[in-house]
Motif scaffolding. Structure first.
Motif, mmCIF file in Angstrom:
data_model
loop_
_atom_site.group_PDB
_atom_site.id
_atom_site.type_symbol
_atom_site.label_atom_id
_atom_site.label_comp_id
_atom_site.label_asym_id
_atom_site.label_seq_id
_atom_site.Cartn_x
_atom_site.Cartn_y
_atom_site.Cartn_z
ATOM 1 N N TYR A 69 30.724 86.518 -40.509
ATOM 2 C CA TYR A 69 29.957 86.392 -39.280
ATOM 3 C C TYR A 69 30.509 87.284 -38.184
ATOM 4 O O TYR A 69 31.704 87.579 -38.157
ATOM 5 C CB TYR A 69 29.953 84.940 -38.782
ATOM 6 N N SER A 101 26.447 85.334 -35.558
ATOM 7 C CA SER A 101 25.363 85.908 -36.346
ATOM 8 C C SER A 101 25.961 86.446 -37.634
ATOM 9 O O SER A 101 27.112 86.897 -37.666
ATOM 10 C CB SER A 101 24.643 87.023 -35.590
ATOM 11 N N SER A 102 25.145 86.373 -38.685
ATOM 12 C CA SER A 102 25.643 86.809 -39.982
ATOM 13 C C SER A 102 25.947 88.301 -39.962
ATOM 14 O O SER A 102 25.212 89.094 -39.376
ATOM 15 C CB SER A 102 24.613 86.494 -41.063
ATOM 16 N N ASP A 219 20.052 84.646 -40.493
ATOM 17 C CA ASP A 219 20.384 83.423 -39.760
ATOM 18 C C ASP A 219 19.176 82.537 -39.499
ATOM 19 O O ASP A 219 19.304 81.494 -38.840
ATOM 20 C CB ASP A 219 21.019 83.787 -38.406
ATOM 21 N N SER A 230 20.246 83.138 -33.572
ATOM 22 C CA SER A 230 20.849 84.430 -33.249
ATOM 23 C C SER A 230 19.906 85.416 -32.583
ATOM 24 O O SER A 230 20.349 86.318 -31.880
ATOM 25 C CB SER A 230 21.422 85.070 -34.522
#
Length: 598
Positions: A69, A101-102, A219, A230
């Motif tokens: 992340y 956020s990824s 996300d 996100s």
């Protein structure tokens, strides 16, 4: 060495003496008490760390890490409504929430559009994607942009289709205000059930704007809400609108019984534009014999005016005449049932489909709002004390009497499937929400709470005790101030071709001294006249004020001369035999009766 030791002992002795003789040596200073608070840093519900901060000091800003992340900052609320201000003093125990956020690189293949309603050329209707509504995706990034003219009162979200999938609303805006100027706001969530992210964005200032929607597909929270923690929406104000604003035409159903010939502008009366530009459609239940047409309004920016375009019988195609009577003027429903109207502007053609088997869903109606001291938006539903009661079996008229409403109170009428005891998931048992847009009555006593933000709740201007009536056929709400009463005047072509309202005493009804519900007028008809009666809130002096039209639909059953005043249209009385007559209006039964005067 001895001398040195003697001096040390002397100092100690002096110190002891001083503590023993406080009066001689003076009071000691106590250490000030220090107040401390705990700052807790969260990742969702997981505590990342805590720290103790002295009152008035600042929390420590730091950057956490999490595998897979990217850290997107600290926020003051768990829904990331606004960022946490580390330069603010800590004066209580405080929670700080991390947003992530990824870091997975997932290309967003969706297409986003601006969708809503308003004066902007790209906002034709809430289920319409107008030309120019599509956002442009930045190459190599999950970033979408759109530059558009917007006007005050326009409301919208960013979506992937007309079903409003993946809607990105107010909760994704990083801010609506820049340098103290409010450009955008939320329309709110009246019943508290709508997530902030799904609230409509309302424009507060005309201008040309560039929006940037940044997405993080990895996300997304998934259905049914299809939200994200996100994604963000930012905007730039580019200045005044760049193009010239064009008038947008809206069409509204208007009829003898369905709106009592009032101009009602709401969801139940609007002929809405479909996905095909210039094609409008609506479905509505009409009673046999109801006379109707479609009127228009022109909206330019935030200004609205009554239009001069009408959809009448001369626009009907041949097939539609099987269901609707009419030649060149108003149309008349041949039978009771569900009518679907489709109007095409390019050909000025109205087509009608009819289904006699479809009828309105039987509903129960409740007053809902924040009133009565202990009642609010969450506990009024299905409360029998606030249920509107039908005046007679099958009348379709529902009433609640003697409701005390304080100034600034907000309320609405909620409709649910008859017999419902719970709203159900997503309120699927709800059949309607009738607010100020459905109101016809005293504009001095009520207004719309905040229409610019999409809040059309009734707002009380004058505290009083009211009787509230809802017509389930016309969807019109009327409210009677129990302490006010009416001023009622005859109005017809005996006063001129334009039927001007005259507040002259010779045209005014007199309220009975023994029964407040009875109003009477003795009037001489020396010719054949077409007429009705206008009922204003007592004390009204402006003919343009809201009024009720008491026409042929109000004809009672008691009058000995009623048969002499049967009108030729569905809305007006007609005098057929010259003479002097006593006209009686009963406010309790909402009927008019005629009696010959010898």
């Amino acid at each position: 060495m001895k001398a040195m030791k003697w001096i040390t002992l002397s100092v100690v002795a002096a110190a002891v003496a001083c503590t023993s003789l406080i009066t001689a040596c003076g009071p000691t200073e106590e250490e000030p008490e220090v107040t401390e608070y705990t700052v807790t840093y969260y990742d969702d519900e997981t505590v990342l760390k805590t720290e103790t901060v002295e009152e008035g000091k600042k929390a420590t800003e730091w950057t956490p890490t999490k595998e897979g992340y990217n850290f997107d900052g600290w926020y003051a609320t768990p829904n990331f409504a606004h960022e946490f201000k580390f330069d603010a003093a800590i004066n209580e125990d405080t929670s700080v929430f991390s947003k992530w956020s990824s870091s997975a690189q997932v290309d967003d293949t969706r297409t986003f559009y601006i969708c809503g309603q308003g004066s902007s050329s790209v906002l034709g209707g809430s289920a319409v994607l107008e030309e120019g509504a599509q956002m442009t995706k930045t190459e190599g990034k999950n970033e979408y942009t759109l530059t558009v003219d917007l006007y005050e009162g326009d409301w919208f979200q960013f979506v992937t289709n007309t079903a409003w999938d993946y809607q990105r609303g107010w909760g994704y805006m990083t801010t609506g205000t820049i340098d103290g100027v409010e450009y955008f706001a939320s329309n709110g969530s009246i019943d508290g059930t709508k997530p902030t992210k799904m609230e409509d964005i309302v424009c507060k200032k005309d201008g040309n704007y560039t929006f940037t929607l940044t997405t993080h597909p990895a996300d997304d929270l998934g259905k049914p809400t299809e939200l994200s923690d996100s994604d963000t929406i930012t905007f730039t104000y580019n200045g005044e609108v760049e193009g010239t604003i064009e008038a947008v035409t809206h069409y509204w159903l208007k009829g003898a019984q369905i709106t009592a010939w009032h101009d009602m502008y709401n969801d139940a009366t609007e002929l809405k534009e479909t996905e095909t530009k210039g094609v409008y459609s609506m479905s509505v239940y009409l009673k046999e014999g109801d006379q109707f047409m479609f009127a228009s309004t022109f909206v330019t920016g935030t200004e609205s005016e009554v239009g001069n375009l009408y959809i009448k019988a001369d626009t009907l195609d041949e097939a539609s005449k099987a269901y609707v009577d009419g030649d060149t003027s108003n149309m008349t429903a041949k039978a009771s049932g569900m009518y679907t109207f489709t109007y095409t502007e390019a050909t000025t053609t109205l087509s009608v489909a009819f289904d006699a088997t479809k009828k309105p869903v039987e509903s129960d109606y409740y007053l809902d709002g924040a009133f009565g001291g202990d009642h609010n938006w969450t506990n009024n539903n299905f409360n029998p004390d606030y249920q509107l009661v039908e005046t007679g079996d099958g009348s379709g008229i529902y009433v609640i009497e003697n409701v005390e409403l304080a100034a600034d109170t907000e309320f609405t009428i909620q409709a649910f499937v008859a017999g419902s005891t719970e709203p159900g998931d997503s309120w699927e048992n709800q059949t309607g929400n009738y607010n100020y847009r459905y109101f016809y009555g005293n504009a001095n006593a009520f207004t719309s709470a905040n229409p610019g933000a999409g809040n059309y709740n009734f707002k009380v201007l004058i505290a009083s005790t009211y009787t509230i009536t809802f017509d389930s056929y016309s969807k019109i709400v009327t409210i009677e101030d129990m302490a006010l009463g009416y001023d009622i005047y005859i109005n017809g072509n005996m006063q001129g071709a334009s039927w001007p309202v005259s507040f002259d005493a010779q045209y005014k009804f007199t309220q009975s001294e023994t029964d407040d519900n009875i109003y009477e007028l003795t009037f001489t008809f020396d010719d054949e006249y077409e007429f009705g009666f206008k009922a204003y809130p007592a004390g009204t002096t402006d003919p343009a004020s809201n009024s009720d039209w008491l026409g042929l639909a109000k004809m009672g059953t008691e009058g000995t001369a009623n048969n002499l005043f049967k009108g030729t249209s569905a809305s007006n009385f007609m005098s057929t035999v010259p003479g002097t007559y006593r006209i009686v209006y009963n406010a309790e039964t909402d009927t008019v009766d005629f009696y010959a005067v010898d």
